[in-house]
Motif scaffolding. Structure first.
Motif, short mmCIF file in Angstrom:
data_model
loop_
_atom_site.label_atom_id
_atom_site.label_comp_id
_atom_site.label_asym_id
_atom_site.label_seq_id
_atom_site.Cartn_x
_atom_site.Cartn_y
_atom_site.Cartn_z
N VAL A 69 -1.92 -5.20 3.38
CA VAL A 69 -0.91 -4.49 2.59
C VAL A 69 0.39 -5.28 2.65
O VAL A 69 0.77 -5.76 3.71
N ASP A 70 1.07 -5.40 1.52
CA ASP A 70 2.37 -6.08 1.52
C ASP A 70 3.44 -5.08 1.95
O ASP A 70 4.04 -4.41 1.12
N GLU A 75 4.09 -3.00 -3.11
CA GLU A 75 3.02 -3.47 -3.99
C GLU A 75 3.17 -3.04 -5.45
O GLU A 75 2.63 -3.68 -6.33
N LEU A 91 4.86 1.69 -1.82
CA LEU A 91 3.48 1.80 -1.36
C LEU A 91 3.08 3.27 -1.49
O LEU A 91 3.84 4.15 -1.12
N ARG A 95 -1.89 3.48 0.79
CA ARG A 95 -1.56 2.13 1.26
C ARG A 95 -0.72 2.19 2.54
O ARG A 95 -0.87 1.34 3.41
N ALA A 99 -1.82 0.48 6.01
CA ALA A 99 -0.86 -0.36 6.75
C ALA A 99 -0.67 0.16 8.17
O ALA A 99 -0.69 -0.61 9.13
#
Length: 165
Positions: A69-70, A75, A91, A95, A99
């Motif tokens: 996950v960024d 994202e 997110l 997500r 994370a």
């Protein structure tokens, strides 16, 4: 002026409203940030958190470890408005949960294992202070609180707004 990684925990209803009215979301972020400056809650109980200038180092380390996950940039784009250094992203609660689960299994020592400071110089990681292996320790004190923030957000079913300010 420095660039800081910023996070705001929001409920699904707040995320829905933020998607429709990004200006409201910016006002909410400012209001919560101001309120927390007075109360200084622990990261696990906070709604706002900053990784200060370590955001780019954390992003480099997490990307290098194939983190799923960024969590540094988000994202999905929330708005086209600039909240500092570009638009805010977010997110979803799913997500955030992924994370949080992955952060719980990740240590800072794992992230910096085998990293040569020259890699950071070559990648132009902000701010460019990478003169020794000891400089990798710079983000250690913010990694655990960031993981705590995500764990608490995931347990509440919250989403996360993320931006660089």
């Amino acid at each position: 002026m420095s660039m800081n990684g910023e996070y705001l925990r929001v409920t699904p209803a707040e995320l829905e409203r933020a998607l429709k009215d990004p200006e409201w979301a910016l006002d909410l972020a400012d209001e919560i940030r101001d309120a927390q400056e007075e109360s200084a809650p622990a990261p696990a109980g906070a709604r706002h958190f900053t990784t200060q200038q370590t955001w780019h180092l954390l992003g480099f380390l997490l990307q290098r470890s194939a983190f799923p996950v960024d969590i540094v940039h988000g994202e999905e784009t929330l708005a086209t408005d600039d909240w500092g250094y570009g638009p805010p992203r977010y997110l979803t609660p799913d997500r955030v949960r992924l994370a949080a689960d992955t952060l719980q299994q990740t240590t800072y020592d794992q992230l910096i294992q085998g990293v040569d400071p020259f890699e950071l110089v070559k990648a132009e990681v902000y701010p460019q202070i990478w003169d020794s292996p000891a400089s990798l320790e710079w983000a250690r004190d913010l990694f655990t609180p960031l993981a705590d923030l995500f764990r608490d957000a995931a347990s509440g079913g919250h989403a996360m707004l993320i931006w660089i300010d």
